[in-house]
Design an enzyme around this catalytic site. Structure first.
Site, PDB file in Angstrom:
ATOM      1  CB  CYS A 103     -18.201   3.776  12.063  1.00  0.00           C
ATOM      2  SG  CYS A 103     -19.510   2.543  11.905  1.00  0.00           S
ATOM      3  CB  ILE A 107      -9.570 -12.462   3.323  1.00  0.00           C
ATOM      4  CG1 ILE A 107      -9.985 -13.904   3.078  1.00  0.00           C
ATOM      5  CG2 ILE A 107      -9.138 -12.230   4.775  1.00  0.00           C
ATOM      6  CD1 ILE A 107     -11.037 -14.427   4.004  1.00  0.00           C
ATOM      7  CG  HIS A 134      -0.697   0.433   7.101  1.00  0.00           C
ATOM      8  ND1 HIS A 134      -0.351   0.858   5.843  1.00  0.00           N
ATOM      9  CD2 HIS A 134      -0.804  -0.910   7.038  1.00  0.00           C
ATOM     10  CE1 HIS A 134      -0.267  -0.188   5.039  1.00  0.00           C
ATOM     11  NE2 HIS A 134      -0.516  -1.273   5.736  1.00  0.00           N
ATOM     12  CG  HIS A 183      -0.465   0.633  -4.588  1.00  0.00           C
ATOM     13  ND1 HIS A 183      -0.488   0.401  -5.944  1.00  0.00           N
ATOM     14  CD2 HIS A 183      -0.553  -0.574  -3.996  1.00  0.00           C
ATOM     15  CE1 HIS A 183      -0.580  -0.907  -6.159  1.00  0.00           C
ATOM     16  NE2 HIS A 183      -0.617  -1.519  -5.003  1.00  0.00           N
ATOM     17  N   GLY A 242      -5.180 -11.364  -2.180  1.00  0.00           N
ATOM     18  CA  GLY A 242      -4.509 -10.523  -3.178  1.00  0.00           C
ATOM     19  C   GLY A 242      -5.540  -9.732  -3.970  1.00  0.00           C
ATOM     20  CB  THR A 281      -0.915   0.014   1.240  1.00  0.00           C
ATOM     21  OG1 THR A 281      -1.733  -1.151   1.197  1.00  0.00           O
ATOM     22  CG2 THR A 281      -1.793   1.245   1.286  1.00  0.00           C
TER      23      THR A 281
HETATM   24 ZN    ZN Z   1     -18.813   0.347  11.507  1.00  0.00          ZN
END
Ligand code: ZN
Length: 343
Positions: A93, A286, A63, A43, A263, A40
């Site tokens: 959230c 996944i 991260h 990218h 992937g 990531t």
């Molecule tokens: Zn949520």
């Protein structure tokens, strides 16, 4: 403090000074020890279409991290300064249907550190206390910094029961290699890993693959017959994102076989749906890690002898991040770490 930041709308990252985080009531500030580079991050470095639409300018990226808690917010009760920690980089959230049902990894409104909000390639990272994972005493900080991808590997590998099964893993990147180690640890019969990169296949073998296959040179069917897989693989874990890998999996599965897809494949991949339907295959996508059962199991795996140490192949001082990124791109590396304590 120093941080690796996306400073302009285009390729590249820079090491620059940014403000230190101030914890809110439920947040924790961590002095970063090690970070690890993910695809990531490449990218974001390259500023592809996804990154341009997603990542704010001026923000620290990254991260995958470990460190030591230095400040806790006024309402934090279960995390204290001085603890060695890593953390879940997905902030959920708390109010969507899945969050309320306890399925936080399926949150509809997930935000990612280093993607949507300030990341870990910095001297300090701030996350909600609920996202902190305290490292068991037996886990070094270097290993703690790869719990995010280790979690992807664990979540994928444990999606289906692997005990006594013949398992195919396509893609010997770090997550595929760690998944091979986990599959072997939980008692799979055969753990076959495919790739076209001999260096990475060597890492897969070092981590516990029972057989590695360079599919540019050898036919997977021949290997299956040689090792006594007559009707097909029971489980496949697709870790490469390569269309050819997914196509190679499907005809090699036993009827009723199960395929976990981690992937990220291109939008327009055509597969033989006749095989999926007539052989009653299950395909399951996944993403992320289960919060926080995957994390609990990672700690137990390491406590009970799972050895992932060969996957950490390089460590650079954070200031040498350009060389570290180049090392990841070379394909001749496992996990590449940045050390934020050594300059
Ligand atoms: Zn949520």
């Amino acid at each position: 403090m120093r941080a690796i930041v996306k400073q302009t709308k285009g390729p590249g990252l820079v090491m620059t000074e940014v403000d230190e985080p101030e914890p809110g009531p439920n947040e924790v500030v961590i002095d970063v020890a090690h970070t690890s580079i993910c695809g990531t991050d490449l990218h974001i470095y390259d500023w592809d279409e996804w990154a341009a639409e997603t990542v704010p300018i001026g923000m620290a990226v990254g991260h995958e991290f470990s460190g030591v808690v230095s400040q806790v917010g006024s309402a934090v009760e279960d995390v204290v300064a001085g603890q060695r920690v890593t953390g879940e980089g997905h902030l959920t959230c708390g109010h969507c249907r899945n969050c309320r049902a306890g399925r936080r990894h399926l949150c509809a409104n997930t935000l990612g550190i280093g993607v949507d909000r300030p990341g870990a390639f910095a001297e300090q990272i701030m996350i909600p206390a609920a996202n902190v994972f305290v490292l068991p005493d037996h886990v070094p900080l270097e290993m703690g910094s790869i719990f995010d991808p280790f979690g992807n590997a664990t979540h994928t590998a444990l999606t289906f029961d692997l005990t006594a099964e013949d398992v195919l893993i396509t893609g010997a990147g770090p997550i595929g290699c760690m998944a091979a180690a986990i599959a072997s640890h939980v008692g799979a019969r055969n753990v076959v890993v495919t790739d076209v990169n001999d260096y990475r296949l060597g890492l897969a073998a070092a981590l516990g693959a029972s057989r590695t296959v360079n599919v540019a040179e050898q036919d997977l069917r021949e290997v299956m017959l040689e090792i006594g897989i007559r009707e097909g693989f029971d489980i496949a874990l697709e870790m490469s994102g390569a269309p050819a890998a997914l196509r190679s999996i499907l005809p090699g599965m036993i009827h009723g076989g199960r395929v976990a897809l981690l992937g990220l494949l291109p939008d327009d991949v055509a597969i033989d749906w006749g095989v999926v339907i007539f052989h009653s295959l299950t395909l399951k996508g996944i993403y992320g890690r289960e919060m926080y059962d995957t994390w609990y199991k990672m700690g137990v795996f390491l406590e009970r002898g799972l050895d992932l140490s060969p996957i950490i192949t390089h460590t650079f001082p954070a200031a040498e991040f350009e060389e570290a990124f180049s090392t990841v791109r070379s394909g001749l590396a496992g996990k590449v770490l940045l050390d934020w304590r050594s300059g």
